[in-house]
Design an enzyme around this catalytic site. Structure first.
Site, PDB file in Angstrom:
ATOM      1  N   ASN A   1       1.179 -10.864 -11.507  1.00  0.00           N
ATOM      2  CA  ASN A   1       0.592 -10.034 -10.446  1.00  0.00           C
ATOM      3  C   ASN A   1       0.192  -8.720 -11.095  1.00  0.00           C
ATOM      4  OD1 ASN A   1      -0.026  -8.477  -8.208  1.00  0.00           O
ATOM      5  ND2 ASN A   1       2.105  -8.260  -7.533  1.00  0.00           N
ATOM      6  N   GLY A   2      -1.064  -8.296 -10.916  1.00  0.00           N
ATOM      7  CA  GLY A   2      -1.512  -7.034 -11.515  1.00  0.00           C
ATOM      8  C   GLY A   2      -2.799  -7.251 -12.285  1.00  0.00           C
TER       9      GLY A   2
ATOM     10  N   LYS B   1      -2.156  -8.284   1.783  1.00  0.00           N
ATOM     11  CA  LYS B   1      -1.281  -7.416   2.572  1.00  0.00           C
ATOM     12  C   LYS B   1      -0.762  -6.267   1.727  1.00  0.00           C
ATOM     13  CE  LYS B   1       1.263  -6.390   6.156  1.00  0.00           C
ATOM     14  NZ  LYS B   1       0.507  -5.738   7.243  1.00  0.00           N
TER      15      LYS B   1
ATOM     16  N   HIS C   1     -26.084  12.402  15.020  1.00  0.00           N
ATOM     17  CA  HIS C   1     -26.497  12.736  13.656  1.00  0.00           C
ATOM     18  C   HIS C   1     -26.793  11.487  12.834  1.00  0.00           C
ATOM     19  CE1 HIS C   1     -25.470  16.839  14.593  1.00  0.00           C
ATOM     20  NE2 HIS C   1     -24.322  16.398  15.079  1.00  0.00           N
TER      21      HIS C   1
ATOM     22  N   GLU D   1     -11.991  -6.397  10.018  1.00  0.00           N
ATOM     23  CA  GLU D   1     -11.210  -7.155   9.028  1.00  0.00           C
ATOM     24  C   GLU D   1     -10.780  -8.520   9.532  1.00  0.00           C
ATOM     25  OE1 GLU D   1      -7.554  -5.344   7.689  1.00  0.00           O
ATOM     26  OE2 GLU D   1      -7.142  -4.513   9.655  1.00  0.00           O
TER      27      GLU D   1
ATOM     28  N   CYS E   1      -1.135 -10.909  -5.085  1.00  0.00           N
ATOM     29  CA  CYS E   1      -0.419 -12.039  -5.694  1.00  0.00           C
ATOM     30  C   CYS E   1       1.077 -12.016  -5.402  1.00  0.00           C
ATOM     31  CB  CYS E   1      -0.602 -12.027  -7.199  1.00  0.00           C
ATOM     32  SG  CYS E   1      -2.320 -12.032  -7.695  1.00  0.00           S
TER      33      CYS E   1
ATOM     34  N   TRP F   1      -4.337 -13.701  -5.490  1.00  0.00           N
ATOM     35  CA  TRP F   1      -5.434 -12.981  -4.840  1.00  0.00           C
ATOM     36  C   TRP F   1      -6.388 -12.604  -5.965  1.00  0.00           C
ATOM     37  CZ3 TRP F   1      -7.687  -8.074  -4.792  1.00  0.00           C
ATOM     38  CH2 TRP F   1      -8.473  -7.796  -3.679  1.00  0.00           C
TER      39      TRP F   1
ATOM     40  N   ARG G   1       1.115 -11.800   2.114  1.00  0.00           N
ATOM     41  CA  ARG G   1       0.493 -10.814   1.235  1.00  0.00           C
ATOM     42  C   ARG G   1      -1.000 -11.048   1.080  1.00  0.00           C
ATOM     43  NH1 ARG G   1       4.803  -8.734  -2.172  1.00  0.00           N
ATOM     44  NH2 ARG G   1       3.420  -8.289  -3.888  1.00  0.00           N
TER      45      ARG G   1
ATOM     46  N   LYS H   1      -9.835  -2.703  12.416  1.00  0.00           N
ATOM     47  CA  LYS H   1      -9.146  -3.909  12.909  1.00  0.00           C
ATOM     48  C   LYS H   1     -10.178  -4.980  13.243  1.00  0.00           C
ATOM     49  CE  LYS H   1      -5.883  -3.486  11.933  1.00  0.00           C
ATOM     50  NZ  LYS H   1      -5.084  -2.385  11.427  1.00  0.00           N
TER      51      LYS H   1
ATOM     52  N   GLU I   1      -9.719   3.244  13.216  1.00  0.00           N
ATOM     53  CA  GLU I   1      -8.751   2.146  13.137  1.00  0.00           C
ATOM     54  C   GLU I   1      -9.229   0.937  13.967  1.00  0.00           C
ATOM     55  OE1 GLU I   1      -6.442   1.133  11.483  1.00  0.00           O
ATOM     56  OE2 GLU I   1      -5.074  -0.073  12.677  1.00  0.00           O
TER      57      GLU I   1
END
Ligand code: F6R
Length: 612
Positions: free
Chosen positions: A100-101, A607, A507, A491, A2, A76, A28, A488, A484
């Protein structure tokens, strides 16, 4: 996550300024947005919309709002779907609020307020805050009293900004856990989630501490602590570079621009630790301890920053023979970790605000650890609360998916490894200079790979864009890079992707391999090349579609029958993670472009993850 903005204008309509602030907070990540404005009669009007800011702007064109006091929010979703009803600001006739929170005791507070006759309009945890304040106002309390009393009843994490009916020159903000900044400029003070949001109206900035609340009135901001005592917080000049270079500079996406900025960012970051002679890497003089004196390092981070930490472990252990534990922040403090007495704990975070990483930092400080932040945002919570910080010089990163901040983190970790090894006397004569030379050559090598972006795009188009699943394999520091690469890709393209240590595929994961599954093999010609070449054979034997990423010599060794070969210039094993990060990022980026997914603001992602 947010984003919050609150602005008071002396005479002018501040709605365009609030929208500009919201635009700057878009990076964000959010799924709805809204604005509340005080009109000339002192009444609060509000417009909200699910989806992107363009939808809210469309609503504003149909029903224009204007006024000299306004608050705005990008949400968000946590509690309640991303609908208009759940979008902020939440309001009553008396006040409007953005949050926000997470307010953890909202159910208990809600039940009490309902018993007093409040009818809730949303499924959010946030609405209780504006209703608590409104209840106080209806009992005849002043906005300050009502807000202070409400804050004392809230549990959890919050940054809040309130706007009050009939009070065109008043905003009240508060912080516990989630960041809130005060911007100071020619038109007075404004409130926002970060320096970017307040940047257009401010030349100075200060940040609230936990449990601070601020009353903005008459162009001034008065900060008080939980006890109600007036307190001062440092006011710093706002970095003018924040106002520059915020556009896409001709690139199609921020992510593409940020990938292409990496040569410069790597060089700039390295310079911060390089002595003018160029022959030594030193840590900042104001660091109150020597990292090289530690017997053990803990490194804690989330997501991409965690993968940087994993690479750092390989470097620091190999060069400096210092044991390094790496932890995902959300697990760290709940597993009752054994911390080395007087040990050093390192916290890596682009935003410097990630709730779990910040909580891990506080956990370590309480237990007497020396703390070092590696952050991209100066004056962020992790920067301020660590004993010392190393700053990545990535500049603002707007793409939700980290790219340039990842390689900037790697640059600092490589430099840290060299510094510790050197201080411990473990580098043979000339070795430190050789390693530094290798790092100095990285920007030019990155630039060379970037110049071949279109070649990489063809692999994205022909092999990845049409697939449902993908695997990434690596060994040594190539293993975190494989993780990574998979992160990438998943997402920003929503293709299911997994990264594995190449030796692990037998395995279990090899069961996934068939002729439809692309397997990206990161195979630099280092000491582990023969091993990864064998793993590649195992995939080939199951008809996997191999995308080989390595140098010409390696390509010749593995021979024909690959779906694609991305040829990277031969590089020293030490700098492999920095160089191989580029093709891995470009593969994901181009795949998103071909699939038409939003590379900059992927669905469901934020973000700056400021809740646990
Ligand atoms: C992925 C990504 C995230 C972040 C993570 C931690 O591309 O960007 O995984 O790395 O949310 O964020 P910071 O580094 O801000 O603590």
């Amino acid at each position: 996550m947010c984003g919050i903005i609150g602005i008071l204008g002396k005479k002018n309509n501040v709605v365009p300024n609030v929208l500009e602030g919201l635009r700057l907070l878009e990076y964000r990540g959010y799924d709805s947005a809204g604005i509340a404005v005080l009109d000339d009669q002192g009444r609060i009007s509000r417009l909200r919309s699910s989806g992107k800011l363009t939808a809210l702007e469309g609503r504003l064109r149909e029903t224009p709002l204007s006024g000299r006091a306004a608050i705005g929010h990008t949400r968000w979703a946590t509690h309640g779907a991303a609908t208009e009803a759940n979008a902020h600001p939440h309001m009553t006739e008396r006040a409007a609020m953005v949050h926000n929170g997470i307010i953890e005791n909202y159910q208990e507070l809600k039940a009490g307020l309902e018993a007093q006759g409040h009818v809730f309009e949303s499924q959010t945890d946030s609405e209780v805050a504006v209703r608590l304040v409104s209840q106080g106002l209806s009992e005849g309390k002043s906005p300050e009293e009502a807000t202070r009393e409400a804050l004392l009843r809230l549990e959890g994490a919050f940054a809040l900004v309130f706007l009050f009916a009939g009070e065109p020159d008043l905003l009240i903000g508060a912080r516990r856990g989630s960041p809130l900044a005060i911007g100071y400029g020619p038109t007075g003070a404004c409130l926002g989630s970060d320096a970017l949001a307040v940047g257009p109206l401010s030349d100075r900035i200060s940040y609230l501490d936990d449990d601070d609340w601020v009353v903005v009135r008459g162009g001034e901001a008065v900060i008080r602590n939980r006890a109600g005592d007036r307190v001062g917080r440092p006011v710093k000049r706002l970095d003018p570079s924040l106002r520059f270079n915020l556009g896409k500079s001709g690139y199609q996406h921020y992510m593409q621009k940020e990938i292409f900025e990496q040569p410069q960012v790597t060089g700039d970051t390295l310079k911060t630790l390089l002595e003018p002679s160029g022959g030594r890497l030193t840590l900042p003089e104001d660091l109150p301890f020597r990292v090289s004196d530690a017997e053990r390092l803990n490194v804690v981070a989330c997501g991409t920053s965690f993968y940087a930490a994993m690479v750092g472990k390989y470097w620091i252990e190999a060069l400096a023979r210092l044991p390094v534990d790496v932890d995902v922040a959300s697990e760290f403090r709940y597993r009752d970790p054994v911390l080395a007495p007087k040990g050093v704990s390192v916290f890596i975070s682009q935003s410097g605000e990630t709730a779990d990483t910040l909580a891990a930092l506080r956990y370590c400080r309480e237990r007497g650890q020396k703390t070092l932040g590696i952050v991209n945002v100066k004056d962020s919570s992790i920067d301020r609360e660590s004993d010392g910080s190393l700053l990545t010089m990535a500049g603002p990163e707007f793409g939700v998916a980290s790219t340039k901040s990842f390689t900037a983190q790697l640059t600092l970790l490589a430099a840290l490894a060299i510094n510790i090894a050197s201080e411990r006397g473990l580098l043979a004569t000339g070795e430190e200079a050789r390693l530094i030379r290798l790092l100095l050559e990285v920007p030019a090598m990155m630039a060379e790979i970037l110049s071949r972006s279109e070649e990489i795009a063809l692999v994205s188009r022909d092999i990845l864009a049409g697939s449902r699943d993908a695997l990434f394999l690596g060994r040594g520091p190539g293993y975190p890079l494989a993780l990574e690469g998979a992160l990438k890709l998943k997402e920003i393209t929503y293709i299911h992707a997994e990264g594995y240590a190449a030796g692990e595929i037998k395995h279990g994961p090899i069961a996934l391999v068939d002729k439809d599954v692309p397997v990206v093999v990161l195979a630099p010609t280092d000491a582990l090349f023969p091993k990864i070449a064998s793993n590649l054979e195992e995939v080939r034997a199951r008809e996997g579609r191999i995308v080989f990423v390595g140098d010409q010599k390696g390509l010749e060794k593995v021979g024909k029958g690959l779906a694609a070969g991305l040829v990277i210039p031969p590089v020293d094993p030490f700098v492999v993670p920095l160089i191989y990060a580029i093709p891995v990022q470009l593969l994901a980026y181009h795949t998103a472009v071909f699939k038409g997914t939003d590379a900059d603001q992927p669905r469901n992602l934020a973000k700056s993850v400021t809740v646990e």
